[in-house]
Write a protein that holds these residues in place. Structure first.
Motif, PDB file in Angstrom:
ATOM      1  N   GLY A   1       0.877  -1.163   0.000  1.00  0.00           N
ATOM      2  CA  GLY A   1       0.000   0.000   0.000  1.00  0.00           C
ATOM      3  C   GLY A   1       0.913   1.212   0.000  1.00  0.00           C
ATOM      4  N   GLN A   2       0.342   2.375  -0.161  1.00  0.00           N
ATOM      5  CA  GLN A   2       1.168   3.580  -0.100  1.00  0.00           C
ATOM      6  C   GLN A   2       1.889   3.650   1.245  1.00  0.00           C
ATOM      7  OE1 GLN A   2       1.549   4.603  -2.969  1.00  0.00           O
ATOM      8  NE2 GLN A   2       0.551   6.598  -3.110  1.00  0.00           N
TER       9      GLN A   2
ATOM     10  N   HIS B   1       0.848  -7.872   0.592  1.00  0.00           N
ATOM     11  CA  HIS B   1      -0.357  -7.144   0.987  1.00  0.00           C
ATOM     12  C   HIS B   1      -1.093  -7.886   2.108  1.00  0.00           C
ATOM     13  CE1 HIS B   1      -3.574  -4.402   0.835  1.00  0.00           C
ATOM     14  NE2 HIS B   1      -4.425  -5.144   0.166  1.00  0.00           N
TER      15      HIS B   1
ATOM     16  N   GLY C   1      -1.554  -0.344   6.294  1.00  0.00           N
ATOM     17  CA  GLY C   1      -2.674   0.545   5.993  1.00  0.00           C
ATOM     18  C   GLY C   1      -3.982  -0.054   6.478  1.00  0.00           C
TER      19      GLY C   1
ATOM     20  N   ASP D   1      -4.710  -2.917   4.195  1.00  0.00           N
ATOM     21  CA  ASP D   1      -3.690  -3.924   4.439  1.00  0.00           C
ATOM     22  C   ASP D   1      -3.961  -4.695   5.733  1.00  0.00           C
ATOM     23  OD1 ASP D   1      -1.024  -4.754   3.337  1.00  0.00           O
ATOM     24  OD2 ASP D   1      -0.333  -4.151   5.316  1.00  0.00           O
TER      25      ASP D   1
ATOM     26  N   TYR E   1      -8.548   2.913  -0.043  1.00  0.00           N
ATOM     27  CA  TYR E   1      -7.388   2.269  -0.657  1.00  0.00           C
ATOM     28  C   TYR E   1      -6.678   3.314  -1.501  1.00  0.00           C
ATOM     29  CZ  TYR E   1      -8.867  -2.539   0.450  1.00  0.00           C
ATOM     30  OH  TYR E   1      -9.197  -3.696   1.083  1.00  0.00           O
TER      31      TYR E   1
ATOM     32  N   SER F   1     -12.329   1.126   1.839  1.00  0.00           N
ATOM     33  CA  SER F   1     -11.573   0.248   2.733  1.00  0.00           C
ATOM     34  C   SER F   1     -12.501  -0.194   3.858  1.00  0.00           C
ATOM     35  CB  SER F   1     -10.359   1.002   3.287  1.00  0.00           C
ATOM     36  OG  SER F   1     -10.677   1.619   4.522  1.00  0.00           O
TER      37      SER F   1
END
Ligand SMILES: Cc1ncc(C[n+]2csc(CCOP(=O)(O)OP(=O)(O)O)c2C)c(N)n1
Ligand code: SF4
Lengths: 575, 284
Positions: B48-49, B66, B90, B93, B122, B130
């Motif tokens: 994820g970022q 992930h 995240g 995640d 997301y 999310s």
């Protein structure tokens, strides 16, 4: 082979089949026989019809056969299903408990329940009565059985020991007094009693892992692999191992990778369905170049398949599991002895090449008991291939976890070592481990990883040849089928045929050249596998350009017996 | 003395103005404040970022798959419990793909600090809902607006008796820094759920939106080990959103249950081959 007898115990799950079978196996081993025992069980905790089969001989035996000499029937199904297998033997049954419809000469009534009640005051001793009866029918002495019973019930106290011995002796005496001639089989104990081990494949894998210094094991229970996890857990405290039951197989392999990354020798154990969940982390092991040992004990699939049966159906899956292209190593032991040494070797290969290494077994090998020469732990080397603090300090360049080297293997430091940090990434990365999506970098890194496969291939030993190297018929096998195949070779050669076995334990990367060499002489090459499509033969074709001339396949959930293979060879007019 | 510079300076792949920058700053500062050297720290992350964070500071890192930041973090902590282990993840995640690991890692209670970049969307896959997205949030996938109940990470963690439960805000770096310090110092699994504006995709929960609502709990008004009170507090979400430590429960960590770790880190143990022979004997 002068003595070759097959004993079968049939009964429902929960009737003490396992204990009776184990006690008998240990006793016969103690008497100096070579023992081979297999179990056939259903996926249920109680009821159903299961068997425990013991073959004894005065020479080594590594396979079961299909005829039965002595059937100990603990339920009616044993009579219905296995009577026909007993051609010239004896069926031991308690007729007070089990109704036997067609009374045949071979049936011998032992009132186990009554004897147990009369002698010990409790029917639970009837299993011991049956043990005594079996030893009696074999014309052996009682002393070894007594010793084993003493050992088995050591923890339960003297009274229990004595009652079991008394029950066994009463069963023994019943045979002496009532069986025509006092006993059935004129076997005498072998003179030479070797220092043999009695061990099954799963225990041998566990033992191999401990010998190799496993430090962390994370797994999720799945038949038939669980025995390894429990064996290691039982010895974890003494060997400083942490064993964790993960929430699922995904977590199990990911945990193993975290632990391995931080320096612990780590492994997981699973079966096909569990491995399906691990495939994601398999690729992670490879791209992060983190060592991992995966014990994969096969059972028939797809999906839940036949949970307690056997098959070699996962080879192509393991060869190809996970997206992308990356190196992996597959070892497939054929006997518990190989389970021990190859598991230890798997750790060294993983640590040397920083790749996932599989030890592929199956239910047959996992659950079968073999007598074998004592394992030699001093033959196990522990090779970690780690950078020392000193080496790290004296390096004159910044540490690169994924440094490009001629063999593709980069120096491995651990997190926590002073003077550097270690970065691993599931994304494509540069030599330092940082994300890098540049096309040139991608090619370099991919080539670096794949290079390891070629270097490892050079090290993979040639397949073993059993029998004369120049035979005209070559049977090809891999992994657990070694025992039945070797016996087929012996039987056919004794009958004047020219047959050998080329057996593979180092499956992937395949030593292609050696494989071609060992298969070049035979006129007929028959690949024998426990699956329906000839997965190993396909691999030989793809990896070494070898075309086999025929196949013998079995995929009904059962292991091969020598008879099954010989019949198939006759049917196919190979012999 | 460790300084911020020791943790390096890297270019990031984050959007300008993203809440992730505040979290990165707070993590670095907290590690420096605690005197942790980069080689003593290991960050495990997912995908994820947010999970790219370990690449933007200098320390040991395992940037895995992930949803899977917690299992490798746990494995690494067991292998070498002298490391300070952080799991950076995240909301997708950790609470989505990795939900099962979240539940069971709380039960296991390894001494790990989980920092969840909770942007309620997301990011990396460009703006789908999310598990923590607000009801009604429209996206290209949730075209009628989200109607699945948002997951409340704090209530969930408290209900599972997580050892340390807290919430920070990426727009309040000093407060977040001290929260992360406390979380690292706490022995056992610590959750720091961080409200993190995603300036590219979450047009609902913006810096302004959060800033108008969040407040620091000076004093929770209850003993921190009071699970019921903490649970009640965790339900507060709307015009006012509390920040701070909600719940603390000192219980033995996963590593403390492992007697074999008492003599030192697992990875350092030497194999004792002489113990194998007696085992082999037991099969004879
Ligand atoms: C197994 C798998 N499924 C899906 C993806 C694609 N994917 C990457 S990041 C992500 C969601 C990230 O959301 P979040 O954890 O909230 O992180 P953020 O980018 O918002 O920081 C998804 C679905 C993936 N990489 N792997
Ligand atoms: S997409 Fe959102 S979360 Fe990701 S970097 Fe951009 S602003 Fe931040």
């Amino acid at each position: 082979m002068n003595i070759d007898l097959n004993l079968k115990i049939g009964g429902a799950a929960g009737q003490g089949l396992q204990t009776t079978g184990m006690t008998l196996s240990k006793t016969l081993k103690k008497s100096g026989f070579h023992v081979f025992a297999t179990q056939y069980y259903l996926s249920r905790v109680r009821g159903g019809h299961n068997t425990f089969q013991i073959r004894i001989s005065d020479s080594p035996v590594y396979a079961m056969t299909e005829s039965v000499d002595l059937l100990l029937a603990l339920d009616a199904a044993s009579i219905e299903q296995h009577m026909a297998e007993v051609t010239d033997g004896v069926v031991v049954v308690d007729k007070d408990v089990i109704e036997v419809k067609e009374d045949q000469n071979s049936v011998f009534h032992v009132p186990m329940l009554k004897i147990a009640r009369d002698v010990c005051g409790d029917k639970i001793y009837s299993n011991s009565v049956s043990l005594g009866a079996v030893i009696g029918l074999l014309c052996l002495e009682m002393s070894d059985l007594e010793t084993i019973l003493k050992l088995s019930f050591r923890k339960k106290g003297e009274e229990i020991i004595q009652k079991n011995i008394a029950a066994a002796r009463a069963g023994y005496d019943h045979v002496k007094e009532n069986y025509p001639g006092g006993c059935k089989f004129a076997v005498s104990e072998p003179d030479q009693k070797d220092d043999l081990m009695l061990i099954n494949g799963n225990e041998a894998v566990g033992l191999g892992a401990l010998a190799a210094g496993v430090q962390f094991l994370a797994a999720y229970p799945m038949t038939p692999s669980t025995g390894v996890m429990t064996y290691v857990a039982a010895n974890a405290d003494r060997f400083n191992v942490v064993v964790e039951q993960a929430e699922d197989e995904i977590a199990a392999l990911n945990m193993v990778l975290g632990a391995s990354f931080a320096g612990a020798r780590s492994m997981t154990t699973t079966s096909g369905g569990g491995f399906a969940l691990m495939t994601e982390a398999l690729g992670l092991a490879s791209i992060t170049e983190t060592p991992a040992v995966i014990f994969l004990c096969q059972r028939p699939g797809p999906a839940t398949g036949l949970p307690t049966m056997t098959e070699q159906g996962d080879l192509q899956f393991v060869l190809n599991a996970a997206q992308g292209e990356f190196p992996r190593c597959i070892l497939a032991p054929g006997t518990p002895e190989e389970c021990f040494y190859l598991t230890a070797e798997a750790f060294n290969i993983a640590d040397r090449y920083h790749i996932p290494v599989f030890v592929m077994s199956d239910q047959y090998l996992a659950d079968s008991l073999f007598t074998l020469p004592r394992f030699d732990a001093s033959r196990v080397e522990v090779e970690r291939h780690l950078l020392t603090d000193q080496e790290l300090r004296t390096k004159n360049e910044e540490y690169r976890r994924y440094k490009i080297t001629p063999v593709g293997i980069s120096p491995r430091a651990l997190p926590g070592q002073v003077g550097t940090v270690v970065v691993a990434d599931s994304d494509e990365h540069d030599e330092f481990g940082h994300i890098n999506e540049d096309p040139d970098n991608r090619i370099k890194m991919n080539d670096k990883r794949m290079k390891k496969l070629e270097v490892l291939r050079e090290e993979m030993p040639a397949p073993k040849i059993y029998g004369r190297p120049d035979a005209s018929i070559t049977l090809i096998g891999w992994g657990s089928t070694f025992g039945p195949l070797a016996e087929v070779v012996d039987i056919l050669n004794e009958k004047g045929r020219s047959v050998n076995l080329v057996h593979f334990t180092h499956i992937h990367p395949l030593p292609a050249e050696e494989a071609r060499n060992s298969l070049s002489k035979a006129k007929k090459t028959i690949c024998v596998e426990n699956n329906s499509t000839g997965q190993f033969a396909r691999m030989l074709k793809v990896d070494a350009g070898i075309d086999v001339t025929g196949h013998v396949l079995r995929y009904d959930g059962k292991p091969f017996s020598p008879e099954f293979i010989i019949n198939a060879l006759k049917e196919k007019e190979v012999i | 003395m460790v300084s911020i510079e020791d943790y390096g300076k890297y270019e990031t792949a984050w959007c300008p103005g993203c809440g992730n920058f505040g979290i990165l700053k707070a993590i670095k500062q907290a590690l420096v404040n605690l005197g942790k050297e980069p080689h003593e720290v290991l960050i495990a992350s997912g995908i994820g970022q947010s999970s790219k964070l370990p690449h933007y500071l200098k320390c040991n890192a395992f940037n895995g798959l992930h949803g899977r930041s917690l299992p490798p973090a746990t494995g690494a902590k067991v292998a070498n419990h002298e490391l300070t282990v952080l799991a950076v993840t995240g909301d997708g995640d950790c609470y989505g793909e990795g939900g099962n690991h979240f539940l069971h890692t709380v039960r296991r209670n390894p001494d790990i600090t989980m920092i969840v970049h909770d942007n309620q969307i997301y990011g990396l896959t460009k703006g789908q809902a999310s598990p923590t997205s607000e009801i009604g949030m429209k996206t290209k996938v949730q075209t009628h607006g989200v109607f699945n109940m948002p997951l409340n990470p704090l209530s969930l963690a408290i209900s599972l008796d997580c050892s340390f439960v807290s919430r920070g805000y990426a727009g309040n770096i000093p407060h977040l820094t001290s929260l992360i310090e406390k979380a690292i110092q706490h022995k056992g699994l610590s959750l720091v759920d961080v409200l993190q504006p995603c300036v590219s995709f979450n047009k609902l929960n913006t810096f302004n939106w959060y800033s108008e609502r969040v407040y620091e709990m000076e004093d929770t008004g209850y003993e921190l080990n009071d699970r019921v009170k903490a649970f009640e507090r965790s339900l507060e979400w709307g015009d006012r959103i509390p920040l701070g430590v909600f719940y603390v429960n000192d219980k033995p960590s996963f590593e403390e249950h492992q007697e074999v770790l008492q003599s030192g880190p697992l990875y350092r143990n030497k194999p004792e081959k002489e113990k194998i022979d007696p085992l082999i004997d037991s099969f004879i």
